[in-house]
Scaffold this active site. Structure first.
Site: not given
Ligand code: RIB
Ligand code: CA
Length: 329
Positions: A242
């Site tokens: 992500h």
């Molecule tokens: O939903 C994904 C996010 O939440 C990313 O930033 C992961 O590291 C968590 O922090």
């Protein structure tokens, strides 16, 4: 001159990929890293961030710790289920000890001092809960002039990942997210999980990372717990990086396709708490039905650029190429 960048982060395995992506990129001036509670408690996110910079040979980069809880309501649920007991699949201790002391200043103080000292506009990439950024904007409105963009990993156009309605970063502090995303004070780019999921990488990509050099192998070693979680979430063997998708946009503007939409964040205490409500109706329909004033004194209140598409293989290749370095800089 590349991108002047500050990362606000809760490492976190995908944060590790994102931090390394910035730290190893010759065209990025990584001014600093600030930490926040999130995937794991603040003490662990801070330890992990410092060790990851040490792994990348970046003891020149200052780290300051920020919020250890949300602005308003407690949110005690961490994401050990995805990131492991220490936030890095139980492998944080394998990373090199930090060579640089933690800043005495807190995250907001470091953000202010770095922004004040910068000789040009700065991009901020929040890849965890937005608590530090909301506090910065609330307490130091004057910094707005020095912020070029805030490129945020967070939100969901469809279903969430932490609840049916909400993505983890927004869900962790909806009030902070609403302040940042709807305040109209700084240009925001939101990189939602709908796109980051489409950028998921498979076993072949991970094998290439593992064989790409010292840093790639070290990052690959941090993935077991995360990979096990995403095998369940995806239904196939891969991971969703992500935060690296958001940082890719921060350091290579335009690598993601973005569109501007009105946005709000559900701050109720009900089942949709933390939902990012992005209004994708045609503007004509919105104009007909929405008579609220959407203009603030500095910009369009409650409108952000939302990342909706990218060249998926191009993005995956960009990240792999940048991470494929034999040693830190
Ligand atoms: O939903 C994904 C996010 O939440 C990313 O930033 C992961 O590291 C968590 O922090
Ligand atoms: Ca994160």
């Amino acid at each position: 001159m590349g991108t002047r960048l500050i990362i606000d982060t809760d490492p976190g395995v995908d944060d590790a990929f994102a931090i390394a992506l910035a730290a190893l990129s010759e065209d990025v001036e990584l001014l600093g890293v600030t930490t926040v509670f999130g995937n794991v408690p603040l003490s662990a996110t801070t330890r992990n961030a410092r060790r990851l910079l040490s792994l990348c040979g970046r003891s020149d980069v200052p780290v300051a710790a920020g919020a250890q809880r949300p602005l308003v309501y407690p949110q005690p649920h961490r994401a050990h289920y995805a990131h492991g007991v220490d936030g890095l699949s139980g492998r944080s201790h394998v990373l090199p000890e930090p060579e640089r002391e933690l800043e005495q200043a807190g995250a907001v103080e470091l953000l202010v001092s770095l922004l004040d000292a910068a000789d040009g506009p700065v991009t901020i990439a929040p890849i965890g809960p937005l608590t530090n950024i909301a506090a910065l904007l609330a307490a130091h409105p004057g910094v707005r002039e020095k912020i070029d963009r805030v490129v945020i990993m967070g939100g969901a156009l469809g279903h969430g990942n932490t609840t049916a309605a909400a993505e983890f970063n927004i869900w962790s502090d909806p009030e902070a997210a609403r302040r940042v995303l709807t305040g109209g004070e700084v240009p925001c780019v939101l990189v939602p999980m709908d796109l980051t999921y489409r950028c998921a990488v498979d076993a072949e990509w991970l094998a290439k990372l593992n064989g790409s050099g010292q840093i790639g192998a070290a990052l690959h070693a941090l993935t077991p717990d995360y990979r096990e979680h995403y095998n369940r979430a995806l239904g196939w063997d891969g991971i969703v990086m992500h935060d690296a998708v958001a940082v890719a946009e921060a350091i290579k503007p335009g690598i993601l396709h973005t569109e501007t939409f009105p946005i709000d964040v559900d701050c109720t205490l009900g089942p949709s708490r933390g939902a990012t409500v992005v209004d994708r109706r045609r503007a004509e329909l919105r104009d007909d039905t929405d008579d609220t004033d959407v203009h603030s004194d500095t910009g369009e209140l409650g409108r952000v650029r939302v990342a909706t598409d990218t060249d998926l293989d191009g993005l995956r290749g960009f990240v792999l190429d940048r991470l494929a370095t034999v040693t830190g800089r």
